[in-house]
Enzyme design. Structure first.
Site, PDB file in Angstrom:
ATOM      1  N   ASN A   9       0.841  -1.196   0.000  1.00  0.00           N
ATOM      2  CA  ASN A   9       0.000   0.000   0.000  1.00  0.00           C
ATOM      3  C   ASN A   9       0.884   1.257   0.000  1.00  0.00           C
ATOM      4  OD1 ASN A   9      -1.574   2.208   0.857  1.00  0.00           O
ATOM      5  ND2 ASN A   9      -3.085   0.851   1.804  1.00  0.00           N
ATOM      6  N   ASP A  68      -1.037  -3.888   9.867  1.00  0.00           N
ATOM      7  CA  ASP A  68      -2.402  -4.252   9.477  1.00  0.00           C
ATOM      8  C   ASP A  68      -3.327  -3.290  10.190  1.00  0.00           C
ATOM      9  OD1 ASP A  68      -3.639  -6.213   7.688  1.00  0.00           O
ATOM     10  OD2 ASP A  68      -4.916  -6.615   9.417  1.00  0.00           O
ATOM     11  N   PHE A 148      -6.401   8.353   2.001  1.00  0.00           N
ATOM     12  CA  PHE A 148      -6.845   7.190   1.219  1.00  0.00           C
ATOM     13  C   PHE A 148      -7.937   6.452   1.990  1.00  0.00           C
ATOM     14  CE2 PHE A 148      -4.908   3.546   3.507  1.00  0.00           C
ATOM     15  CZ  PHE A 148      -4.078   4.223   4.387  1.00  0.00           C
ATOM     16  N   GLY A 149      -8.428   5.381   1.396  1.00  0.00           N
ATOM     17  CA  GLY A 149      -9.380   4.496   2.075  1.00  0.00           C
ATOM     18  C   GLY A 149     -10.582   5.225   2.654  1.00  0.00           C
ATOM     19  N   ASP A 151     -10.599   7.680   4.774  1.00  0.00           N
ATOM     20  CA  ASP A 151     -10.311   9.038   5.272  1.00  0.00           C
ATOM     21  C   ASP A 151     -11.416  10.058   4.987  1.00  0.00           C
ATOM     22  OD1 ASP A 151      -7.957   8.430   6.540  1.00  0.00           O
ATOM     23  OD2 ASP A 151      -6.669   9.003   4.878  1.00  0.00           O
ATOM     24  N   LYS A 171      -3.239  14.706  10.072  1.00  0.00           N
ATOM     25  CA  LYS A 171      -3.453  13.259  10.240  1.00  0.00           C
ATOM     26  C   LYS A 171      -2.216  12.613  10.875  1.00  0.00           C
ATOM     27  CE  LYS A 171      -4.539   8.932   7.941  1.00  0.00           C
ATOM     28  NZ  LYS A 171      -4.644   8.152   6.705  1.00  0.00           N
ATOM     29  N   ARG A 177      -1.814   5.283  12.778  1.00  0.00           N
ATOM     30  CA  ARG A 177      -0.501   4.907  12.236  1.00  0.00           C
ATOM     31  C   ARG A 177       0.597   5.770  12.857  1.00  0.00           C
ATOM     32  NH1 ARG A 177      -2.289   4.716   7.650  1.00  0.00           N
ATOM     33  NH2 ARG A 177      -2.856   2.529   7.892  1.00  0.00           N
TER      34      ARG A 177
HETATM   35  P1  ITT Z   1      -1.005  -4.126   2.875  1.00  0.00           P
HETATM   36  O1  ITT Z   1      -1.721  -5.334   3.428  1.00  0.00           O
HETATM   37  O2  ITT Z   1      -0.149  -4.455   1.684  1.00  0.00           O
HETATM   38  O3  ITT Z   1      -0.253  -3.361   3.940  1.00  0.00           O
HETATM   39  P2  ITT Z   1      -3.702  -3.077   2.549  1.00  0.00           P
HETATM   40  O4  ITT Z   1      -4.263  -1.811   1.977  1.00  0.00           O
HETATM   41  O5  ITT Z   1      -4.302  -4.376   2.067  1.00  0.00           O
HETATM   42  O6  ITT Z   1      -2.119  -3.079   2.291  1.00  0.00           O
HETATM   43  P3  ITT Z   1      -4.630  -3.663   5.200  1.00  0.00           P
HETATM   44  O7  ITT Z   1      -4.784  -5.106   4.910  1.00  0.00           O
HETATM   45  O8  ITT Z   1      -4.023  -3.257   6.508  1.00  0.00           O
HETATM   46  O9  ITT Z   1      -3.740  -2.960   4.096  1.00  0.00           O
HETATM   47  O10 ITT Z   1      -6.043  -2.958   5.005  1.00  0.00           O
HETATM   48  C1  ITT Z   1      -6.268  -1.761   5.618  1.00  0.00           C
HETATM   49  C2  ITT Z   1      -7.469  -1.076   4.973  1.00  0.00           C
HETATM   50  O11 ITT Z   1      -8.086  -0.273   5.992  1.00  0.00           O
HETATM   51  C3  ITT Z   1      -7.016  -0.116   3.895  1.00  0.00           C
HETATM   52  O12 ITT Z   1      -7.004  -0.700   2.618  1.00  0.00           O
HETATM   53  C4  ITT Z   1      -8.019   1.013   4.035  1.00  0.00           C
HETATM   54  O13 ITT Z   1      -9.202   0.691   3.357  1.00  0.00           O
HETATM   55  C5  ITT Z   1      -8.308   1.024   5.536  1.00  0.00           C
HETATM   56  N1  ITT Z   1      -7.399   1.933   6.225  1.00  0.00           N
HETATM   57  C6  ITT Z   1      -6.346   1.617   7.020  1.00  0.00           C
HETATM   58  N2  ITT Z   1      -5.695   2.702   7.445  1.00  0.00           N
HETATM   59  C7  ITT Z   1      -6.355   3.742   6.908  1.00  0.00           C
HETATM   60  C8  ITT Z   1      -6.153   5.131   6.961  1.00  0.00           C
HETATM   61  O14 ITT Z   1      -5.135   5.676   7.608  1.00  0.00           O
HETATM   62  N3  ITT Z   1      -7.029   5.900   6.311  1.00  0.00           N
HETATM   63  C9  ITT Z   1      -8.059   5.379   5.631  1.00  0.00           C
HETATM   64  N4  ITT Z   1      -8.306   4.081   5.506  1.00  0.00           N
HETATM   65  C10 ITT Z   1      -7.451   3.255   6.142  1.00  0.00           C
END
Ligand code: ITT
Length: 194
Positions: A9, A68, A148-149, A151, A171, A177
């Site tokens: 990611n 994670d 991202f995600g 947020d 943030k 994080r």
């Molecule tokens: P890796 O496993 O390769 O690290 P990933 O995106 O699959 O990448 P995760 O399995 O930890 O990572 O999934 C975390 C999900 O949770 C991520 O894809 C986002 O949708 C959400 N997420 C985590 N931290 C976030 C943040 O700081 N802001 C927004 N969404 C977040």
């Protein structure tokens, strides 16, 4: 010091690069030419963080750390949690994940939630785990383009803007994080690695 971050990611990578002191260089899985999808078969953030870090430690023989993370919504009994990236299916579609959350939260007023991040570190034959959490609320519209995600739909406690609106500087002061990274850096400093 070089630190391998066991993640695909790139948003996590760019946050980490800003969170650690300049004396640390962060390398992602792409940087070490690992393009394999690491299967996240655990049922908790802790288990999946360990799976990702172990994969790199034992397949590549390298010290590393992983993250994670997930969004835990109280009215959904902590879901999507460990399923945050693939809540609406294995394609990891962020828009669909958000739509699903909104549908499940229909009728809930200003739902409380937290982002939680678990790091797993392999360092010189030892392992360590660090957690960070930020509490807040979910809103039913997307606001802001930063981050991202989830947020754009998460308002951290004490603010009236989403992480998407607040931008990475704020943030990175208060996030799940940021808190886990601080514990990671404190440990590395205690081990006198910097
Ligand atoms: P890796 O496993 O390769 O690290 P990933 O995106 O699959 O990448 P995760 O399995 O930890 O990572 O999934 C975390 C999900 O949770 C991520 O894809 C986002 O949708 C959400 N997420 C985590 N931290 C976030 C943040 O700081 N802001 C927004 N969404 C977040």
């Amino acid at each position: 010091m070089n630190l391998i971050f066991a993640t695909h990611n790139q948003h996590k990578v760019s946050e980490l690069k800003k969170l650690v002191p300049k004396s640390y260089s962060i390398f992602s899985l792409k940087d070490i030419c690992c393009f394999n999808e690491i299967e996240e078969t655990g049922s908790t953030l802790e288990e999946n963080a360990q799976i990702k870090a172990d994969y790199i430690r034992y397949k590549f023989g390298l010290d590393c750390f992983s993250d994670d993370s997930g969004l835990e919504i109280d009215a959904l009994n902590g879901y999507p949690g460990v399923f945050s990236s693939r809540y609406a299916g294995p394609k990891k579609n962020n828009d669909l994940n958000i739509q699903k959350i909104w549908a499940e939260l229909k009728g809930v007023k200003y739902p409380s939630a937290s982002f939680r991040s678990v790091f797993h570190l392999h360092l010189s034959g030892k392992t360590y785990s660090f957690e960070g959490r930020v509490n807040g609320n979910i809103i039913f519209e997307k606001r802001g383009n930063s981050g991202f995600g989830y947020d754009p739909i998460f308002i951290p406690k004490g603010f009236n803007k989403t992480f998407g609106e607040l931008g990475c500087e704020i943030k990175n002061k208060i996030s799940h994080r940021a808190k886990a990274s601080k514990k990671l850096i404190d440990l590395l400093r205690k081990c006198r690695i910097d």
